[in-house]
Each structure stands twice: as C-alpha cells, then as structure tokens.
Design a protein around this motif. Structure first.
Motif, PDB file in Angstrom:
ATOM      1  N   VAL A  38      -4.621  -3.909  -8.874  1.00  0.00           N
ATOM      2  CA  VAL A  38      -4.252  -2.564  -8.449  1.00  0.00           C
ATOM      3  C   VAL A  38      -5.512  -1.719  -8.259  1.00  0.00           C
ATOM      4  O   VAL A  38      -6.424  -1.754  -9.080  1.00  0.00           O
ATOM      5  N   ALA A  39      -5.520  -0.967  -7.147  1.00  0.00           N
ATOM      6  CA  ALA A  39      -6.605  -0.025  -6.883  1.00  0.00           C
ATOM      7  C   ALA A  39      -5.998   1.356  -6.678  1.00  0.00           C
ATOM      8  O   ALA A  39      -4.997   1.497  -5.972  1.00  0.00           O
ATOM      9  N   TYR A  40      -6.607   2.342  -7.299  1.00  0.00           N
ATOM     10  CA  TYR A  40      -6.141   3.728  -7.203  1.00  0.00           C
ATOM     11  C   TYR A  40      -7.137   4.551  -6.386  1.00  0.00           C
ATOM     12  O   TYR A  40      -8.300   4.193  -6.277  1.00  0.00           O
ATOM     13  N   ASP A  41      -6.674   5.661  -5.851  1.00  0.00           N
ATOM     14  CA  ASP A  41      -7.532   6.585  -5.103  1.00  0.00           C
ATOM     15  C   ASP A  41      -8.268   5.877  -3.964  1.00  0.00           C
ATOM     16  O   ASP A  41      -9.499   5.916  -3.871  1.00  0.00           O
ATOM     17  N   ILE A  42      -7.504   5.232  -3.100  1.00  0.00           N
ATOM     18  CA  ILE A  42      -8.068   4.511  -1.960  1.00  0.00           C
ATOM     19  C   ILE A  42      -8.747   5.496  -1.003  1.00  0.00           C
ATOM     20  O   ILE A  42      -8.178   6.518  -0.648  1.00  0.00           O
ATOM     21  N   THR A  43      -9.966   5.163  -0.586  1.00  0.00           N
ATOM     22  CA  THR A  43     -10.727   6.007   0.333  1.00  0.00           C
ATOM     23  C   THR A  43     -10.425   5.603   1.783  1.00  0.00           C
ATOM     24  O   THR A  43      -9.922   4.495   2.029  1.00  0.00           O
ATOM     25  N   PRO A  44     -10.753   6.465   2.739  1.00  0.00           N
ATOM     26  CA  PRO A  44     -10.550   6.094   4.155  1.00  0.00           C
ATOM     27  C   PRO A  44     -11.270   4.799   4.537  1.00  0.00           C
ATOM     28  O   PRO A  44     -10.770   4.020   5.334  1.00  0.00           O
ATOM     29  N   ILE A  49      -5.643  -6.731 -12.999  1.00  0.00           N
ATOM     30  CA  ILE A  49      -7.013  -6.347 -12.714  1.00  0.00           C
ATOM     31  C   ILE A  49      -7.003  -4.947 -12.109  1.00  0.00           C
ATOM     32  O   ILE A  49      -6.319  -4.690 -11.122  1.00  0.00           O
ATOM     33  N   ASP A  50      -7.769  -4.079 -12.731  1.00  0.00           N
ATOM     34  CA  ASP A  50      -7.965  -2.727 -12.226  1.00  0.00           C
ATOM     35  C   ASP A  50      -9.128  -2.824 -11.242  1.00  0.00           C
ATOM     36  O   ASP A  50     -10.287  -2.917 -11.638  1.00  0.00           O
ATOM     37  N   ILE A  51      -8.818  -2.841  -9.961  1.00  0.00           N
ATOM     38  CA  ILE A  51      -9.811  -3.105  -8.922  1.00  0.00           C
ATOM     39  C   ILE A  51     -10.850  -1.996  -8.854  1.00  0.00           C
ATOM     40  O   ILE A  51     -10.520  -0.823  -8.799  1.00  0.00           O
ATOM     41  N   ARG A  52     -12.110  -2.403  -8.830  1.00  0.00           N
ATOM     42  CA  ARG A  52     -13.230  -1.492  -8.612  1.00  0.00           C
ATOM     43  C   ARG A  52     -13.836  -1.725  -7.231  1.00  0.00           C
ATOM     44  O   ARG A  52     -14.415  -0.837  -6.632  1.00  0.00           O
ATOM     45  N   PHE A  55       0.848  -1.189   0.000  1.00  0.00           N
ATOM     46  CA  PHE A  55       0.000   0.000   0.000  1.00  0.00           C
ATOM     47  C   PHE A  55       0.881   1.236   0.000  1.00  0.00           C
ATOM     48  O   PHE A  55       1.650   1.464   0.925  1.00  0.00           O
ATOM     49  N   ASP A  56       0.766   2.015  -1.054  1.00  0.00           N
ATOM     50  CA  ASP A  56       1.487   3.282  -1.187  1.00  0.00           C
ATOM     51  C   ASP A  56       0.546   4.370  -0.671  1.00  0.00           C
ATOM     52  O   ASP A  56      -0.299   4.879  -1.401  1.00  0.00           O
ATOM     53  N   GLU A  57       0.690   4.687   0.619  1.00  0.00           N
ATOM     54  CA  GLU A  57      -0.222   5.636   1.255  1.00  0.00           C
ATOM     55  C   GLU A  57      -0.092   7.034   0.665  1.00  0.00           C
ATOM     56  O   GLU A  57      -1.082   7.748   0.507  1.00  0.00           O
ATOM     57  N   LYS A  58       1.122   7.430   0.305  1.00  0.00           N
ATOM     58  CA  LYS A  58       1.353   8.767  -0.249  1.00  0.00           C
ATOM     59  C   LYS A  58       0.557   8.984  -1.537  1.00  0.00           C
ATOM     60  O   LYS A  58      -0.064  10.018  -1.738  1.00  0.00           O
ATOM     61  N   ASN A  59       0.582   7.993  -2.428  1.00  0.00           N
ATOM     62  CA  ASN A  59      -0.117   8.098  -3.710  1.00  0.00           C
ATOM     63  C   ASN A  59      -1.487   7.425  -3.705  1.00  0.00           C
ATOM     64  O   ASN A  59      -2.157   7.385  -4.728  1.00  0.00           O
ATOM     65  N   ILE A 117      -2.359   4.164  -3.527  1.00  0.00           N
ATOM     66  CA  ILE A 117      -2.421   3.036  -4.466  1.00  0.00           C
ATOM     67  C   ILE A 117      -2.218   1.731  -3.707  1.00  0.00           C
ATOM     68  O   ILE A 117      -1.283   1.592  -2.927  1.00  0.00           O
ATOM     69  N   LEU A 118      -3.081   0.768  -3.953  1.00  0.00           N
ATOM     70  CA  LEU A 118      -2.982  -0.562  -3.378  1.00  0.00           C
ATOM     71  C   LEU A 118      -2.608  -1.538  -4.480  1.00  0.00           C
ATOM     72  O   LEU A 118      -3.247  -1.560  -5.531  1.00  0.00           O
ATOM     73  N   ARG A 119      -1.573  -2.325  -4.238  1.00  0.00           N
ATOM     74  CA  ARG A 119      -1.168  -3.375  -5.181  1.00  0.00           C
ATOM     75  C   ARG A 119      -1.206  -4.714  -4.451  1.00  0.00           C
ATOM     76  O   ARG A 119      -0.683  -4.832  -3.358  1.00  0.00           O
ATOM     77  N   MET A 120      -1.836  -5.681  -5.083  1.00  0.00           N
ATOM     78  CA  MET A 120      -1.886  -7.030  -4.528  1.00  0.00           C
ATOM     79  C   MET A 120      -1.459  -8.022  -5.592  1.00  0.00           C
ATOM     80  O   MET A 120      -1.878  -7.913  -6.740  1.00  0.00           O
TER      81      MET A 120
END
Length: 99
Positions: free
Chosen positions: A57-63, A93-96, A35-39, A41-44
């Motif tokens: 990969v998931a982008y723009d992770i919410t709280p 997979i671009d995670i939704r 998990f790249d908290e700065k950007n 981004i979550l990568r699994m």
C-alpha cells in the motif's frame, strides 16, 4: 519474494525477527491493482503462495506516481521498497518507492 516466502515456511519466529518492521526490497508479480484516486491510495496484491498473501500500500500518491501507475497491470513484475509487517498469514508492505 521467493526468499521471503521460503524463510517464513521454515520459521515464522526467526523470519519475524529478521524482517518484521524492517525496510526491505521485494520483487514480485502483481496479481491485483487498485487505485483510490479520491484518497490518493494505491493498493497492490502480489502473487504469494497457498500459505501467505502479500499486499503493498502507498499513501499520498504524487502526480509523478500516477503516470507510473497507469503502466502497472496484473501479471507485471515490480520491485517494491518499503517497511514490512506481518499479520497472521498476510504480509504487508508500506510502500516508500516502487519501479
């Protein structure tokens, strides 16, 4: 995961026709989490086989997602919903959504 891997073992051509750029549901086992908290981004990486590797990969992770991410660990089962792409022997997979 097994169904997807088996399909690609049989025929990459027909599997690409069926899965490429499609929204899919995939159940798998996490082999690595980053998990790249700065950007935000979550990568699994999920367990694949000797031929194919899978990365989600998931982008723009919410709280709300961050609370869930804290409970994800290597070896845990996960269900991922997202858009599927293939690059050579790497499945992406671009995670939704995930649970």
């Amino acid at each position: 995961m097994e169904k997807l891997l088996d399909a690609y073992k049989k025929s990459e051509y027909w599997s690409d026709k069926k899965y490429e750029c499609k929204y899919i549901k995939l159940k798998g086992i996490i082999s690595h989490v980053e998990f790249d908290e700065k950007n935000s981004i979550l990568r699994m990486k999920l367990k694949g086989n000797d031929t194919y590797k899978l990365e989600a990969v998931a982008y723009d992770i919410t709280p709300k997602c961050i609370k869930y991410i804290e409970n994800i660990y290597e070896g845990k089962g996960i269900t991922i919903y997202g858009n599927f792409y293939r690059e050579e022997n790497k499945f992406l997979i671009d995670i939704r959504y995930f649970k």
